[in-house]
Every structure is written in C-alpha cells, then in structure tokens.
Enzyme design. Structure first.
Site, PDB file in Angstrom:
ATOM      1  N   PRO A   2       6.662  -1.558  -9.896  1.00  0.00           N
ATOM      2  CA  PRO A   2       5.604  -0.871  -9.167  1.00  0.00           C
ATOM      3  C   PRO A   2       4.241  -1.209  -9.766  1.00  0.00           C
ATOM      4  CG  PRO A   2       7.201   0.675 -10.104  1.00  0.00           C
ATOM      5  CD  PRO A   2       7.555  -0.664 -10.596  1.00  0.00           C
ATOM      6  N   GLU A   3       3.325  -1.595  -8.915  1.00  0.00           N
ATOM      7  CA  GLU A   3       1.946  -1.832  -9.346  1.00  0.00           C
ATOM      8  C   GLU A   3       1.065  -0.820  -8.631  1.00  0.00           C
ATOM      9  OE1 GLU A   3       1.072  -6.037  -9.097  1.00  0.00           O
ATOM     10  OE2 GLU A   3       3.094  -6.562  -9.696  1.00  0.00           O
TER      11      GLU A   3
END
Length: 277
Positions: A2-3
């Site tokens: 996840p960014e």
DNA sequence: ATAAGGCCCTGACCGC
DNA sequence: TGCGGTCAGGGCCTTA
C-alpha cells in the site's frame, strides 16, 4: 504494498466504520507489531479508547482517539486493517484484535509482519522525518529542484526516500518516472528544470489516478495484497503502465518493458520512452 | 552528508 | 508430490 493512494482510501473507508466506536479490549499476539509502547502497555492503554478522527500522513494512518492519544498504523508490505463481526473466526496472520462496542472487532493482519502500530500522545516524533505531502504547497518545483541538486543517486532511489516526498513507494515511483519519460537510473542531480517540472506533475498525476482507482467502488485497488477494511478483497490487477509488466509491450511505443534493480527494488521502465541519458 | 547493503518475515514460485 | 532455494520489499540500521 500500500502506498499513499491505498492508505488514503483505507482511512476514508475506515472512518465511518470506526468513528465513535469504543475499544472494549485489545489483544496482541505478535508483540513486535507494536512499535510503541510495548505490547503489554499497548493492550492496557487501548482498553476504553474511543475513535474520533482519521487522517493520513505519507503512508501512515492516524487514528485519533477521544482521549487525545493517536493510534498510528503503518501497513508496510502486507498489513491489513479490517472490521469484522465479533463472531468471525480470526484468520491466520492476525496479530492484533480490538473488540469494539458494537459487536464487531478491528483486526490487524500482516503475513510478513513488517507492519507497525504506535499508540502515542504526540505523533510528531514518529512522523518527523517525513517530507512534504505530494499535494501540499510545500512540494513545489523550487523545493524539488533544491532537493535533487547535486545528488548522484538514481532518481528512483530519491523518489522512494520518504523525506523527499511522503507516500511514494515502489509502484508509483516507477509509474511516475514512466509518465515523465525519465530513466530510473538517471542521476537525480542531472535532471534539468523541464524534467523536474514534468516529474513533479507526473508524481501528482499518478497518485491522483491511484486514489481515484483505489477509491472507486468498482475498480478496487491496486494490489494483490490489498483488501478493503470491511474485508472484501480489492481488485487485484491494476492498470499500471509499467509496474510488474516485464516483457509486456509499452503502452506508448510497444517496446518490451524492462526490469532492473535500483536501490534494491525491482524497477520497471520502457527503455525507449525512458532513455538512459 | 550521502550512498549502499543488510535485515526483518513468509507466501509464492522455480527446478529437480 | 515433495523439497530446498530464491525472491519480493518499506523502513530502519550499519558501514564506508
């Protein structure tokens, strides 16, 4: 992994599920998950806490509590936060369970065990090294040019540096460089003003597109490992242009996407659209 | 100060 | 089928 776009979406989706909810009790089964305080004190202090407000800084989720404490969550590679009914059997890789006052429970799951939780009075020290948010006014061309000036490290490595800009990870670094037509191994200091401007815009554009996708009810998110807080899996195959598309045709020119390693990270680019010098 | 490499972890994947 | 080896990677740490 996840960014920023996925974390942003996570926070937005968690907020209505948790706002006003009280934690009746917490349990930790992998103590290293808790970065601060120690797991024992975390369990003691979480009991009775009530969720109040929700925000994000870089890839950190900030869950504000009525007491004034903040629960900070970093998902790292494979972390998940999800809210499920109380009687749902706890899956493998569940390291933290918080029973809520509405017959639900908040779970932190993380197969790789890289994710971390902090329970602190002041989030500032945890976030102190983070650079500007990519959409904030202080992430501007002058700032970016100053930070790249004189640097010999590959531009990709600097995009991954959270002190340069907060929230960009391996996926969006590759995507931004592709969009900007810049080779990931270019020395950061060798970018001219036009390239810096193009890259600056590309960073914002790929993140914006990511948020739109991660947030859309149909599109789901980017990542195989990402799932919605409610527990439903996010969509897996994202429309990335280059990320993990090794040997597939470049969407712009058809040349095969190439994979190299930069800064110990798998790096995908088009050798034709992103010439090395 | 900057750059580079190791480390934490385990599921997925590969070759035999 | 089973098994051992390798890889992935965010952030932190150590080394040069």
């Amino acid at each position: 992994m996840p960014e920023l776009p996925e974390v942003e979406t996570y926070v937005q989706e968690l907020a209505p599920l948790l706002r006003g909810r009280q934690v009746l009790e917490a349990a930790v089964t992998w103590p290293r998950t808790i970065a601060l305080p120690d797991a024992e004190n975390f369990v003691a202090q979480m009991a009775g806490q009530r969720f109040a407000d929700f925000s994000r800084r870089g890839k950190y989720m900030l869950l504000g509590l009525e007491s004034g404490l903040t629960l900070i969550v970093h998902l790292r590679m494979t972390g998940h936060l999800l809210v499920v009914a109380d009687d749902v059997a706890v899956a493998v890789h569940t390291h933290v369970v918080m029973r809520l006052d509405n017959r639900q429970k908040l779970l932190f799951q993380d197969a790789r065990k890289f994710g971390r939780l902090w329970l602190v009075a002041d989030p500032a020290p945890i976030l102190a090294e983070l650079g500007p948010e990519p959409f904030a006014a202080d992430f501007n061309l002058d700032y970016l040019a100053a930070r790249l000036h004189g640097r010999s490290a590959p531009i990709k490595a600097l995009l991954l540096d959270q002190s340069l800009v907060a929230g960009v990870g391996n996926i969006y670094a590759d995507e931004a460089l592709f969009r900007a037509g810049i080779h990931p191994q270019r020395a950061a200091g060798s970018l001219d003003a036009a390239e810096i401007a193009t890259l600056h815009a590309a960073i914002q554009e790929v993140l914006m597109l990511g948020i739109a996708k991660a947030g859309s009810s149909l599109g789901g998110s980017s990542l195989q490992n990402y799932s919605r807080p409610g527990g439903a899996p996010g969509g897996f195959q994202e429309e990335f242009k280059v990320f993990r598309r090794t040997n597939q045709p470049c969407p712009q020119c058809g040349a095969p996407i190439t994979r190299i390693v930069v800064a110990q990270r798998g790096t995908h680019f088009c050798p034709h659209c992103q010439p090395s010098a």
